[in-house]
Design a protein around this motif. Structure first.
Motif, PDB file in Angstrom:
ATOM      1  N   TRP A  86       0.830  -1.206   0.000  1.00 49.18           N
ATOM      2  CA  TRP A  86       0.000   0.000   0.000  1.00 49.18           C
ATOM      3  C   TRP A  86       0.867   1.260   0.000  1.00 49.18           C
ATOM      4  O   TRP A  86       0.639   2.189  -0.789  1.00 49.18           O
ATOM      5  CB  TRP A  86      -0.916  -0.019   1.215  1.00 49.18           C
ATOM      6  N   LYS A 123       1.243   4.237  -2.883  1.00 51.06           N
ATOM      7  CA  LYS A 123       0.883   5.639  -2.641  1.00 51.06           C
ATOM      8  C   LYS A 123       2.074   6.583  -2.827  1.00 51.06           C
ATOM      9  O   LYS A 123       1.925   7.791  -2.661  1.00 51.06           O
ATOM     10  CB  LYS A 123       0.360   5.789  -1.210  1.00 51.06           C
ATOM     11  N   TYR A 165       1.653   9.398  -5.379  1.00 56.00           N
ATOM     12  CA  TYR A 165       0.809  10.478  -4.857  1.00 56.00           C
ATOM     13  C   TYR A 165       1.616  11.388  -3.927  1.00 56.00           C
ATOM     14  O   TYR A 165       1.553  12.612  -4.029  1.00 56.00           O
ATOM     15  CB  TYR A 165      -0.387   9.878  -4.118  1.00 56.00           C
ATOM     16  N   PHE A 181     -12.630   9.581  -1.080  1.00 56.05           N
ATOM     17  CA  PHE A 181     -11.920   9.174  -2.284  1.00 56.05           C
ATOM     18  C   PHE A 181     -11.580   7.691  -2.202  1.00 56.05           C
ATOM     19  O   PHE A 181     -11.173   7.193  -1.145  1.00 56.05           O
ATOM     20  CB  PHE A 181     -10.637   9.986  -2.466  1.00 56.05           C
ATOM     21  N   ILE A 182     -11.724   6.988  -3.316  1.00 55.43           N
ATOM     22  CA  ILE A 182     -11.344   5.581  -3.386  1.00 55.43           C
ATOM     23  C   ILE A 182      -9.827   5.511  -3.557  1.00 55.43           C
ATOM     24  O   ILE A 182      -9.279   6.115  -4.495  1.00 55.43           O
ATOM     25  CB  ILE A 182     -12.034   4.879  -4.572  1.00 55.43           C
ATOM     26  N   PHE A 232      -6.136   4.849  -4.629  1.00 56.81           N
ATOM     27  CA  PHE A 232      -5.538   4.573  -5.922  1.00 56.81           C
ATOM     28  C   PHE A 232      -6.428   5.074  -7.071  1.00 56.81           C
ATOM     29  O   PHE A 232      -5.963   5.804  -7.935  1.00 56.81           O
ATOM     30  CB  PHE A 232      -5.241   3.071  -6.111  1.00 56.81           C
ATOM     31  N   TRP A 233      -7.682   4.687  -7.071  1.00 60.30           N
ATOM     32  CA  TRP A 233      -8.593   5.065  -8.159  1.00 60.30           C
ATOM     33  C   TRP A 233      -8.792   6.574  -8.218  1.00 60.30           C
ATOM     34  O   TRP A 233      -8.810   7.169  -9.297  1.00 60.30           O
ATOM     35  CB  TRP A 233      -9.930   4.353  -7.965  1.00 60.30           C
ATOM     36  N   ASP A 234      -8.940   7.194  -7.038  1.00 57.44           N
ATOM     37  CA  ASP A 234      -9.210   8.641  -6.973  1.00 57.44           C
ATOM     38  C   ASP A 234      -8.001   9.444  -6.497  1.00 57.44           C
ATOM     39  O   ASP A 234      -8.148  10.567  -6.021  1.00 57.44           O
ATOM     40  CB  ASP A 234     -10.394   8.910  -6.030  1.00 57.44           C
ATOM     41  N   ASP A 235      -6.809   8.883  -6.633  1.00 59.80           N
ATOM     42  CA  ASP A 235      -5.611   9.589  -6.147  1.00 59.80           C
ATOM     43  C   ASP A 235      -5.402  10.920  -6.860  1.00 59.80           C
ATOM     44  O   ASP A 235      -4.952  11.896  -6.255  1.00 59.80           O
ATOM     45  CB  ASP A 235      -4.366   8.708  -6.305  1.00 59.80           C
ATOM     46  N   ASP A 236      -5.731  10.972  -8.157  1.00 57.95           N
ATOM     47  CA  ASP A 236      -5.568  12.239  -8.903  1.00 57.95           C
ATOM     48  C   ASP A 236      -6.498  13.317  -8.354  1.00 57.95           C
ATOM     49  O   ASP A 236      -6.103  14.488  -8.198  1.00 57.95           O
ATOM     50  CB  ASP A 236      -5.842  12.017 -10.387  1.00 57.95           C
ATOM     51  N   LYS A 237      -7.739  12.923  -8.044  1.00 60.92           N
ATOM     52  CA  LYS A 237      -8.698  13.875  -7.483  1.00 60.92           C
ATOM     53  C   LYS A 237      -8.248  14.328  -6.087  1.00 60.92           C
ATOM     54  O   LYS A 237      -8.361  15.509  -5.742  1.00 60.92           O
ATOM     55  CB  LYS A 237     -10.087  13.247  -7.397  1.00 60.92           C
ATOM     56  N   LYS A 238      -7.760  13.376  -5.309  1.00 64.60           N
ATOM     57  CA  LYS A 238      -7.300  13.718  -3.968  1.00 64.60           C
ATOM     58  C   LYS A 238      -6.092  14.647  -4.028  1.00 64.60           C
ATOM     59  O   LYS A 238      -5.963  15.571  -3.205  1.00 64.60           O
ATOM     60  CB  LYS A 238      -6.949  12.455  -3.189  1.00 64.60           C
TER      61      LYS A 238
END
Length: 376
Positions: free
Chosen positions: A202, A206, A209, A262-263, A265-271
């Motif tokens: 994990w 990350k 990010y 945020f999900i 990995f899936w939403d890492d760009d949004k986060k």
């Protein structure tokens, strides 16, 4: 009856050691390898009490040689380590006293353990072929099984650290293998290793990010430091204040809802966009506060000469803080980006060595298992 007698003998030995040799234990605690010896004896006693002294000596010997492989490899690479410490029914561990410089070094140190483990039980192969005693086949089987298990490509096992120089994406395969084995054995220890491995995978996932956030903070710090250097030459701070207010408004719009989920990995760009907006808000507020403090400070001149203003201690201090934080970020980014980099030639060598060692250990495990199976 025989098992109870064996336990009584080992209990008696323990009482003798505690009662008569306290001074020796106290002395050992202060020596470099005292902890290794004491924990080794404790593990030996625990294994012997449950499985007999021959098994206890064999398993402790196999673990000891494995750990010595790590220590020797670390020493060859100039890495400082703690002595080996035994943990009954778990194994042993060696702690690194300093961060390893790259994944190649980590792979080298990790590989030395199973390699030494292979060497450790080769004499048992010769002894079995010479004597035909099944015990030596058991030693071969145990040694190959222990070291083959350690080659599962998932942290914190040696296999995960070996393949890290190839690709940490392999850790996911190791996790799946270990999960299947955990379900099959229902062993608490295997489940614990699985949890640790999952956290390692994990954190590695990350890292992209975190690097993105650090890179953005680096930009904000460089911008702040550049702005501060220009303040003494400004005739008016109005435009700067307006720009900071515009940044605050934009940052609040980009942050969106405070309780947004945020999900991973899936939403890492949004986060990342949201966290960058938080940094924009933080540095805009910091700039405005600093600007107000600076404006209320009297300007000092050297020898009263209006052409020779003395640099503001406030701005000098903040500039220094920015430089120190920038240095920390640059070191972190450099370490994160370079740690897993390795030449293709080295990766091929590691892959071949890893597969070859796993194949040899597998062959010896089958060899030992077949002998024991035939004798039953």
């Amino acid at each position: 009856m025989e098992k109870n007698r064996s336990r009584s003998i080992w209990a008696g030995i323990g009482v003798f050691v505690v009662a008569k040799l306290k001074w020796a234990l106290a002395l050992l605690k202060w020596t470099k390898f005292g902890g290794t010896f004491i924990t080794m004896m404790i593990s030996l006693g625990a294994y012997a009490a449950l499985y007999g002294w021959k098994f206890g000596v064999a398993i402790v010997y196999l673990i000891f040689v494995h750990e010595m492989g790590h220590l020797i490899a670390a020493k060859r690479k100039g890495v400082k380590t703690s002595p080996a410490y035994f943990i009954p029914f778990v194994g042993a561990m060696v702690n690194m006293k300093e961060p390893l410089k790259d994944a190649a070094t980590e792979s080298y140190v990790a590989y030395a353990g199973p390699l030494a483990g292979l060497i450790s039980f080769l004499p048992a192969v010769v002894l079995y072929e010479y004597t035909g005693e099944p015990f030596w086949a058991l030693v071969v089987f145990l040694g190959s099984l222990l070291n083959l298990f350690n080659l599962i490509p998932v942290t914190p096992l040696d296999g995960g650290r070996i393949v890290s120089v190839l690709s940490t994406k392999i850790w996911l395969i190791g996790l799946l293998i270990l999960a299947a084995y955990a379900v099959y054995t229902m062993s608490p220890l295997i489940f614990l290793i699985l949890i640790i491995g999952a956290f390692g995978w994990w954190n590695r996932g990350k890292e992209s990010y975190r690097n993105g956030l650090l890179s953005y903070e680096k930009i904000k710090l460089e911008t702040l430091r550049e702005q501060i250097s220009q303040w003494p030459s400004l005739t008016s701070t109005w435009d700067l204040k307006q720009a900071m207010q515009a940044q605050l408004t934009s940052a609040k719009e980009r942050m969106g809802k405070e309780n947004a989920r945020f999900i991973p990995f899936w939403d890492d760009d949004k986060k990342l966009v949201r966290e960058q907006a938080k940094l924009d808000e933080h540095y805009a507020n910091q700039t405005l506060t600093l600007l107000q403090q600076w404006e209320h400070q009297p300007v000092m001149y050297e020898d009263g000469d209006p052409d020779r203003p003395i640099p503001s201690p406030l701005l000098t201090g903040v500039t220094q803080q920015c430089s120190e934080r920038l240095k920390q970020i640059e070191e972190a980014l450099s370490y994160n980006r370079a740690y897993y980099e390795a030449p293709a030639k080295l990766k091929w060598k590691v892959l071949i060595a890893y597969v070859l060692l796993a194949a040899v250990l597998s062959a010896f495990m089958i060899y030992g298992h077949n002998i024991m199976d035939a004798r039953l």
